[in-house]
Design an enzyme around this catalytic site. Sequence first.
Site, PDB file in Angstrom:
ATOM      1  N   GLU A 292       0.846  -1.195   0.000  1.00 36.22           N
ATOM      2  CA  GLU A 292       0.000   0.000   0.000  1.00 36.22           C
ATOM      3  C   GLU A 292       0.881   1.245   0.000  1.00 36.22           C
ATOM      4  OE1 GLU A 292      -2.880  -0.297   3.167  1.00 36.22           O
ATOM      5  OE2 GLU A 292      -3.998  -1.857   2.132  1.00 36.22           O
TER       6      GLU A 292
ATOM      7  N   HIS B  34      -9.189   9.590   1.987  1.00 37.65           N
ATOM      8  CA  HIS B  34      -8.709   8.466   1.180  1.00 37.65           C
ATOM      9  C   HIS B  34      -8.777   8.891  -0.280  1.00 37.65           C
ATOM     10  CE1 HIS B  34      -8.133   4.483  -0.462  1.00 37.65           C
ATOM     11  NE2 HIS B  34      -7.920   4.023   0.749  1.00 37.65           N
TER      12      HIS B  34
ATOM     13  N   ARG C 155      -0.952   8.674   1.231  1.00 42.54           N
ATOM     14  CA  ARG C 155      -2.317   9.080   0.937  1.00 42.54           C
ATOM     15  C   ARG C 155      -2.544  10.579   0.797  1.00 42.54           C
ATOM     16  NH1 ARG C 155      -5.862   5.190   4.619  1.00 42.54           N
ATOM     17  NH2 ARG C 155      -5.182   3.473   3.300  1.00 42.54           N
TER      18      ARG C 155
ATOM     19  N   ARG D  51      -1.747   9.216   8.929  1.00 42.00           N
ATOM     20  CA  ARG D  51      -1.632   7.788   9.240  1.00 42.00           C
ATOM     21  C   ARG D  51      -1.121   7.007   8.033  1.00 42.00           C
ATOM     22  NH1 ARG D  51      -5.387   3.193   8.621  1.00 42.00           N
ATOM     23  NH2 ARG D  51      -6.619   4.663   7.444  1.00 42.00           N
TER      24      ARG D  51
ATOM     25  N   HIS E   7     -11.866   9.852   5.516  1.00 45.25           N
ATOM     26  CA  HIS E   7     -11.669   8.427   5.778  1.00 45.25           C
ATOM     27  C   HIS E   7     -11.243   8.133   7.210  1.00 45.25           C
ATOM     28  CE1 HIS E   7     -10.681   4.295   4.782  1.00 45.25           C
ATOM     29  NE2 HIS E   7      -9.433   4.447   5.199  1.00 45.25           N
TER      30      HIS E   7
HETATM   31  P1  FAD Z   1     -14.922   1.182  15.129  1.00 50.52           P
HETATM   32  O1  FAD Z   1     -14.577  -0.071  14.465  1.00 50.52           O
HETATM   33  O2  FAD Z   1     -15.464   2.263  14.281  1.00 50.52           O
HETATM   34  O3  FAD Z   1     -15.981   0.862  16.285  1.00 50.52           O
HETATM   35  C1  FAD Z   1     -16.613   1.905  16.979  1.00 50.52           C
HETATM   36  C2  FAD Z   1     -17.759   1.310  17.776  1.00 50.52           C
HETATM   37  O4  FAD Z   1     -18.286   2.274  18.680  1.00 50.52           O
HETATM   38  C3  FAD Z   1     -18.921   0.867  16.907  1.00 50.52           C
HETATM   39  O5  FAD Z   1     -19.359  -0.365  17.415  1.00 50.52           O
HETATM   40  C4  FAD Z   1     -19.980   1.949  17.168  1.00 50.52           C
HETATM   41  O6  FAD Z   1     -21.295   1.516  16.986  1.00 50.52           O
HETATM   42  C5  FAD Z   1     -19.703   2.262  18.628  1.00 50.52           C
HETATM   43  N1  FAD Z   1     -20.167   3.575  19.076  1.00 50.52           N
HETATM   44  C6  FAD Z   1     -19.837   4.795  18.584  1.00 50.52           C
HETATM   45  N2  FAD Z   1     -20.464   5.758  19.281  1.00 50.52           N
HETATM   46  C7  FAD Z   1     -21.204   5.151  20.238  1.00 50.52           C
HETATM   47  C8  FAD Z   1     -22.084   5.600  21.256  1.00 50.52           C
HETATM   48  N3  FAD Z   1     -22.372   6.906  21.443  1.00 50.52           N
HETATM   49  N4  FAD Z   1     -22.661   4.686  22.059  1.00 50.52           N
HETATM   50  C9  FAD Z   1     -22.427   3.357  21.902  1.00 50.52           C
HETATM   51  N5  FAD Z   1     -21.615   2.866  20.927  1.00 50.52           N
HETATM   52  C10 FAD Z   1     -21.014   3.753  20.114  1.00 50.52           C
HETATM   53  N6  FAD Z   1      -7.621   0.519   8.769  1.00 50.52           N
HETATM   54  C11 FAD Z   1      -6.620  -0.355   8.574  1.00 50.52           C
HETATM   55  O7  FAD Z   1      -5.696  -0.449   9.404  1.00 50.52           O
HETATM   56  N7  FAD Z   1      -6.629  -1.168   7.481  1.00 50.52           N
HETATM   57  C12 FAD Z   1      -7.602  -1.131   6.548  1.00 50.52           C
HETATM   58  O8  FAD Z   1      -7.585  -1.890   5.594  1.00 50.52           O
HETATM   59  C13 FAD Z   1      -8.646  -0.194   6.722  1.00 50.52           C
HETATM   60  N8  FAD Z   1      -9.634  -0.093   5.794  1.00 50.52           N
HETATM   61  C14 FAD Z   1     -10.683   0.749   6.041  1.00 50.52           C
HETATM   62  C15 FAD Z   1     -11.744   0.791   5.140  1.00 50.52           C
HETATM   63  C16 FAD Z   1     -12.850   1.571   5.406  1.00 50.52           C
HETATM   64  C17 FAD Z   1     -13.988   1.604   4.421  1.00 50.52           C
HETATM   65  C18 FAD Z   1     -12.902   2.330   6.591  1.00 50.52           C
HETATM   66  C19 FAD Z   1     -14.100   3.172   6.899  1.00 50.52           C
HETATM   67  C20 FAD Z   1     -11.843   2.316   7.476  1.00 50.52           C
HETATM   68  C21 FAD Z   1     -10.726   1.534   7.213  1.00 50.52           C
HETATM   69  N9  FAD Z   1      -9.649   1.484   8.093  1.00 50.52           N
HETATM   70  C22 FAD Z   1      -8.625   0.605   7.880  1.00 50.52           C
HETATM   71  C23 FAD Z   1      -9.701   2.200   9.367  1.00 50.52           C
HETATM   72  C24 FAD Z   1     -10.109   1.211  10.465  1.00 50.52           C
HETATM   73  O9  FAD Z   1     -11.092   0.340   9.958  1.00 50.52           O
HETATM   74  C25 FAD Z   1     -10.649   1.911  11.700  1.00 50.52           C
HETATM   75  O10 FAD Z   1      -9.821   2.970  12.060  1.00 50.52           O
HETATM   76  C26 FAD Z   1     -10.738   0.929  12.859  1.00 50.52           C
HETATM   77  O11 FAD Z   1     -11.462  -0.197  12.468  1.00 50.52           O
HETATM   78  C27 FAD Z   1     -11.378   1.606  14.050  1.00 50.52           C
HETATM   79  O12 FAD Z   1     -11.661   0.647  15.017  1.00 50.52           O
HETATM   80  P2  FAD Z   1     -12.322   1.100  16.378  1.00 50.52           P
HETATM   81  O13 FAD Z   1     -12.572  -0.139  17.172  1.00 50.52           O
HETATM   82  O14 FAD Z   1     -11.535   2.179  16.975  1.00 50.52           O
HETATM   83  O15 FAD Z   1     -13.710   1.778  15.949  1.00 50.52           O
HETATM   84  C1  SIN Z   2      -7.622   0.652   2.124  1.00 52.02           C
HETATM   85  O1  SIN Z   2      -7.854  -0.551   1.986  1.00 52.02           O
HETATM   86  O2  SIN Z   2      -7.267   1.392   1.217  1.00 52.02           O
HETATM   87  C2  SIN Z   2      -7.793   1.245   3.473  1.00 52.02           C
HETATM   88  C3  SIN Z   2      -6.592   0.996   4.264  1.00 52.02           C
HETATM   89  C4  SIN Z   2      -6.529   1.901   5.446  1.00 52.02           C
HETATM   90  O3  SIN Z   2      -7.371   2.774   5.629  1.00 52.02           O
HETATM   91  O4  SIN Z   2      -5.582   1.742   6.200  1.00 52.02           O
END
Ligand code: FAD
Ligand code: SIN
Length: 515
Positions: free
Chosen positions: A116, A241, A288, A384, A349
């Site tokens: 990537e 992104h 990015r 990031r 993103h």
């Molecule tokens: P999240 O997975 O967003 O979880 C947050 C949780 O909190 C959810 O369950 C939500 O419902 C809950 N919540 C929020 N507010 C409240 C509230 N007020 N009350 C109760 N519950 C609440 N990162 C990588 O490293 N590699 C990748 O390939 C990658 N691809 C991505 C692709 C996409 C399309 C996206 C959107 C992001 C991607 N990212 C990637 C970023 C990564 O997915 C996220 O940064 C990471 O998953 C965040 O995890 P988290 O547990 O912090 O939050």
């Molecule tokens: C992607 O698959 O391009 C997302 C990866 C990331 O957000 O780290």
Amino acid sequence: MPQTDFLVIGSGIAGLTFALKVANRLPNSKITIITKADESESNTKYAQGGIAVAQKTRFDSPKHHIADTLKAGDGLCKKEIVEIVVKEGIPRLKEIIKWGARFDKKSSGQFDLGMEGGHSAKRILHHKDITGLELERKLLQQIHRKKNISILPYCYAIDLITEHHKKQKSSEEINCFGAYILNKSTNKIEKYLARITLLATGGAGQVYRNTTNPLIATGDGIAMACRAGAIISNMEFIQFHPSALYNPGESPSFLISEAVRGFGAYLLTKEKRRFMFDFDKRGELASRDIVARAIDYEMKKSGDECAYLDCRHLDVKEFKKHFPNIYNKCKTLGINIKNDLIPVVPAAHYLCGGIKTNSQGKTSINRLYACGECADTGLHGANRLASNSLLEALVFAHRCFLDAIKSYSKFKLETKIPEWNQKGTTRPKENILITHSRTELQIIMSDYVGLVRSNSRLRLAKKRIKMLEEETIHLYKRSILSPQLCELRNLITLGKIMIEHSIKRNENKGVFYKI
Ligand code: FAD
Ligand code: SIN
């Protein structure tokens, strides 16, 4: 009255990993995960590209991963945190594999590592192009096996409980005693008392009109922490992104993973000109921030609505094997990647800043931890590096767990907390005002606080958001609360902080660019 030892808010990779670790280590403790939608709904579920982990081999080493992360962060990463995350990522990866997560392998049995932008070697472990879904599923499977974990979907955290809510306020320092939770199935607001609270509420892409983030990404945890008095940092660093699928009307935007460029796809203008080498010698694999700004520049110059990803020269069979989700999505829209170009645009993103934590995931409020996308640990600096987010969540969930289990038993459940007071409030006759205000905020943020900013536009945005804020606070004070209204209030808080931090920053770094 609901009471728990550990209150985990959020069921993405950060919250689930923390909960599972505590449950394993302390089988007699009680862990409660509350989450505002279906238990799997999260940014995690949509992660595509994978998780960056550098093992020491002939081709790569943690040293190179550290150097790439520091370079992407443009001088603002905390070096000691980068070293911790990269090095501790290796044992954390082994754990998640032990919990059942599968990553693609080559016929030799070695991991099929992806490439990537910003990485100097292939080091992205992935499960096809649905890595997040695989991780979320496997974590939930483990969670469901634990008798001491309760997971409560459709429960919305409104606010943290601190001294501010206590009947008798005793000290200057701030402690977190749990949270007020709106249970969507009963429509009641309950106080959840806890010894330790973890915010794992994810990002805030919904502040913008075009985002890859699902509807839940409204920055609730950061807004709650801010209201409770926690330090919030680096909120000007919003990562766009480069390649969200351009499909007007579809929201959130579908992501065309960076791994597709890592696989060899080119970026073209409408006239089919390959432009990335005009901006960086790494071409399509520059970090990015550079790729997103280059696309933005080309679009503004030509007036085109999007740029294009060209996959026509790639092996379709291999592409389909690696990216079945992307391939199928394109197919449903009539895009045959062998003959057609994929239209793409930059979209909000990832939030690099958030609730400031120390190296153990502790916030500036006692008994309150934060990890995952809502936290600012210092790993990402001004930008990031791709696929470092899932990694950071795993490493910091572990660090929060280690620190929290040391101290939790010395904290008592606080009993002098009043019930939520809804006196004098009524149910709004219609919710359209809330929907309109959310859209208005998203438009202001997209138009004035986007990839390229200026102080005059930021000030304009500040003025407009102030009006929205006044209206919303007025509505909030007289309404029976709904998640939609709380989310709007939180999105406005985040927009305001993003603008304030952007006005204060006078040096362009990483994803931050002001003219
Ligand atoms: P999240 O997975 O967003 O979880 C947050 C949780 O909190 C959810 O369950 C939500 O419902 C809950 N919540 C929020 N507010 C409240 C509230 N007020 N009350 C109760 N519950 C609440 N990162 C990588 O490293 N590699 C990748 O390939 C990658 N691809 C991505 C692709 C996409 C399309 C996206 C959107 C992001 C991607 N990212 C990637 C970023 C990564 O997915 C996220 O940064 C990471 O998953 C965040 O995890 P988290 O547990 O912090 O939050
Ligand atoms: C992607 O698959 O391009 C997302 C990866 C990331 O957000 O780290």
